[in-house]
Design a protein around this motif. Structure first.
Motif, PDB file in Angstrom:
ATOM      1  N   ILE A  97      27.890  20.545  12.930  1.00 12.73           N
ATOM      2  CA  ILE A  97      29.240  20.759  12.406  1.00 12.73           C
ATOM      3  C   ILE A  97      30.062  19.502  12.681  1.00 12.73           C
ATOM      4  CG2 ILE A  97      31.295  22.235  12.445  1.00 12.73           C
ATOM      5  CD1 ILE A  97      28.684  23.791  11.795  1.00 12.73           C
ATOM      6  N   ILE A  98      30.713  19.011  11.645  1.00 15.16           N
ATOM      7  CA  ILE A  98      31.639  17.882  11.780  1.00 15.16           C
ATOM      8  C   ILE A  98      33.017  18.403  11.413  1.00 15.16           C
ATOM      9  CG2 ILE A  98      32.236  15.553  11.003  1.00 15.16           C
ATOM     10  CD1 ILE A  98      29.282  15.528   9.830  1.00 15.16           C
ATOM     11  N   LYS A  99      33.964  18.228  12.325  1.00 19.21           N
ATOM     12  CA  LYS A  99      35.345  18.612  12.039  1.00 19.21           C
ATOM     13  C   LYS A  99      36.191  17.350  12.015  1.00 19.21           C
ATOM     14  CE  LYS A  99      35.130  23.070  14.405  1.00 19.21           C
ATOM     15  NZ  LYS A  99      35.669  23.831  15.544  1.00 19.21           N
ATOM     16  N   ILE A 100      36.979  17.213  10.956  1.00 24.03           N
ATOM     17  CA  ILE A 100      37.914  16.090  10.854  1.00 24.03           C
ATOM     18  C   ILE A 100      39.307  16.685  10.745  1.00 24.03           C
ATOM     19  CG2 ILE A 100      38.651  14.090   9.497  1.00 24.03           C
ATOM     20  CD1 ILE A 100      35.705  13.778   8.636  1.00 24.03           C
ATOM     21  N   ASN A 101      40.084  16.471  11.791  1.00 27.09           N
ATOM     22  CA  ASN A 101      41.420  17.050  11.898  1.00 27.09           C
ATOM     23  C   ASN A 101      42.459  15.947  11.821  1.00 27.09           C
ATOM     24  OD1 ASN A 101      43.743  17.655  14.089  1.00 27.09           O
ATOM     25  ND2 ASN A 101      43.227  19.496  12.952  1.00 27.09           N
ATOM     26  N   ASP A 102      43.552  16.200  11.060  1.00 24.48           N
ATOM     27  CA  ASP A 102      44.614  15.209  10.966  1.00 24.48           C
ATOM     28  C   ASP A 102      45.985  15.864  11.143  1.00 24.48           C
ATOM     29  OD1 ASP A 102      45.891  15.998   8.404  1.00 24.48           O
ATOM     30  OD2 ASP A 102      44.038  15.305   7.470  1.00 24.48           O
ATOM     31  N   ASN A 103      46.992  15.029  11.278  1.00 19.24           N
ATOM     32  CA  ASN A 103      48.372  15.500  11.416  1.00 19.24           C
ATOM     33  C   ASN A 103      49.183  15.132  10.172  1.00 19.24           C
ATOM     34  OD1 ASN A 103      48.397  12.713  11.903  1.00 19.24           O
ATOM     35  ND2 ASN A 103      50.137  12.842  13.290  1.00 19.24           N
ATOM     36  N   GLY A 104      48.535  15.177   9.019  1.00 19.71           N
ATOM     37  CA  GLY A 104      49.164  14.759   7.768  1.00 19.71           C
ATOM     38  C   GLY A 104      50.083  15.801   7.168  1.00 19.71           C
ATOM     39  N   ILE A 105      50.342  15.644   5.868  1.00 19.11           N
ATOM     40  CA  ILE A 105      51.317  16.496   5.187  1.00 19.11           C
ATOM     41  C   ILE A 105      50.799  17.908   4.939  1.00 19.11           C
ATOM     42  CG2 ILE A 105      52.499  14.545   4.112  1.00 19.11           C
ATOM     43  CD1 ILE A 105      51.031  15.262   1.478  1.00 19.11           C
ATOM     44  N   GLY A 106      49.493  18.107   5.044  1.00 18.10           N
ATOM     45  CA  GLY A 106      48.925  19.437   4.853  1.00 18.10           C
ATOM     46  C   GLY A 106      48.962  19.878   3.397  1.00 18.10           C
ATOM     47  N   MET A 107      48.420  21.077   3.167  1.00 20.22           N
ATOM     48  CA  MET A 107      48.342  21.620   1.804  1.00 20.22           C
ATOM     49  C   MET A 107      48.749  23.079   1.802  1.00 20.22           C
ATOM     50  SD  MET A 107      44.610  20.292   0.594  1.00 20.22           S
ATOM     51  CE  MET A 107      43.836  19.651   2.064  1.00 20.22           C
ATOM     52  N   ASN A 108      49.424  23.479   0.734  1.00 18.94           N
ATOM     53  CA  ASN A 108      49.752  24.897   0.588  1.00 18.94           C
ATOM     54  C   ASN A 108      48.505  25.651   0.126  1.00 18.94           C
ATOM     55  OD1 ASN A 108      49.538  24.841  -2.291  1.00 18.94           O
ATOM     56  ND2 ASN A 108      51.603  23.987  -2.409  1.00 18.94           N
ATOM     57  N   PRO A 109      48.506  26.989   0.213  1.00 17.49           N
ATOM     58  CA  PRO A 109      47.320  27.770  -0.170  1.00 17.49           C
ATOM     59  C   PRO A 109      46.848  27.537  -1.606  1.00 17.49           C
ATOM     60  CG  PRO A 109      48.807  29.135   1.113  1.00 17.49           C
ATOM     61  CD  PRO A 109      49.526  27.835   0.837  1.00 17.49           C
TER      62      PRO A 109
END
Length: 174
Positions: A97-109
């Motif tokens: 499993i590779i997880k790439i996490n960021d603190n960006g603008i994100g996305m709505n559903p």
């Protein structure tokens, strides 16, 4: 243009990808080298948490490197503050499993449901100042599919996004 050609080639061929034993940690290291200048330019921080002990998959080094670069590049492009990216690996069952996490603008559903579709670009927010054709994540999804893997995402607007890629370990094939 590269993404258009890559996707076109993948769609035309029945077995377009040659696979060998590859180490995903070395692929991640290679991908990080590709984005180091952009990361430094934005004064960003990238942390790696290599918790996986089994990291060999049956895959295509070039395509796997490209998808990690794509996800890291997106994490930088879609961040309006000092980027903080965490790349984590773990083993679960017979998967890496590779997880790439960021603190960006994100996305709505609504965006999350369509983000892997070809040519899709989110329309809300101030994201069209970012150049692109809506092909990067379609390519990522196609490559993960060719590797018999899975990609999922979790995202919150103004908080960031986490992509989770599961790839079968090499041992699963033999």
């Amino acid at each position: 243009v590269e993404n258009v050609l890559r996707i076109s080639q993948l769609e035309r061929s029945s077995d377009p990808i040659k696979k060998v034993k590859v180490d995903l940690h070395s692929i991640i290291e290679e991908a990080v080298k590709h984005i180091e200048l952009i990361l430094a330019d934005k004064s960003g921080i990238l942390s790696k948490k290599y918790n996986a002990t089994e990291t060999i998959v049956f895959g295509n080094k070039s395509h796997l490197t490209n998808i990690i670069v794509n996800l890291l590049d997106n994490a930088l492009k879609y961040c309006e503050k000092k980027p903080k990216i965490v790349v984590e690996t773990i083993n679960h069952d017979n998967y890496l499993i590779i997880k790439i996490n960021d603190n960006g603008i994100g996305m709505n559903p609504a965006t999350q449901k369509k983000v892997f579709d070809k040519f899709y670009r989110a329309t809300s927010g101030n994201i069209h100042n970012v150049k692109g054709h809506g092909l990067g994540l379609a390519y990522v999804k196609k490559i993960i599919d060719f590797h018999k893997g899975e990609i999922k995402l979790e995202s919150k607007v103004n908080e960031g996004t986490t992509f989770r890629i599961a790839l079968p370990l090499y041992q699963k094939y033999y």
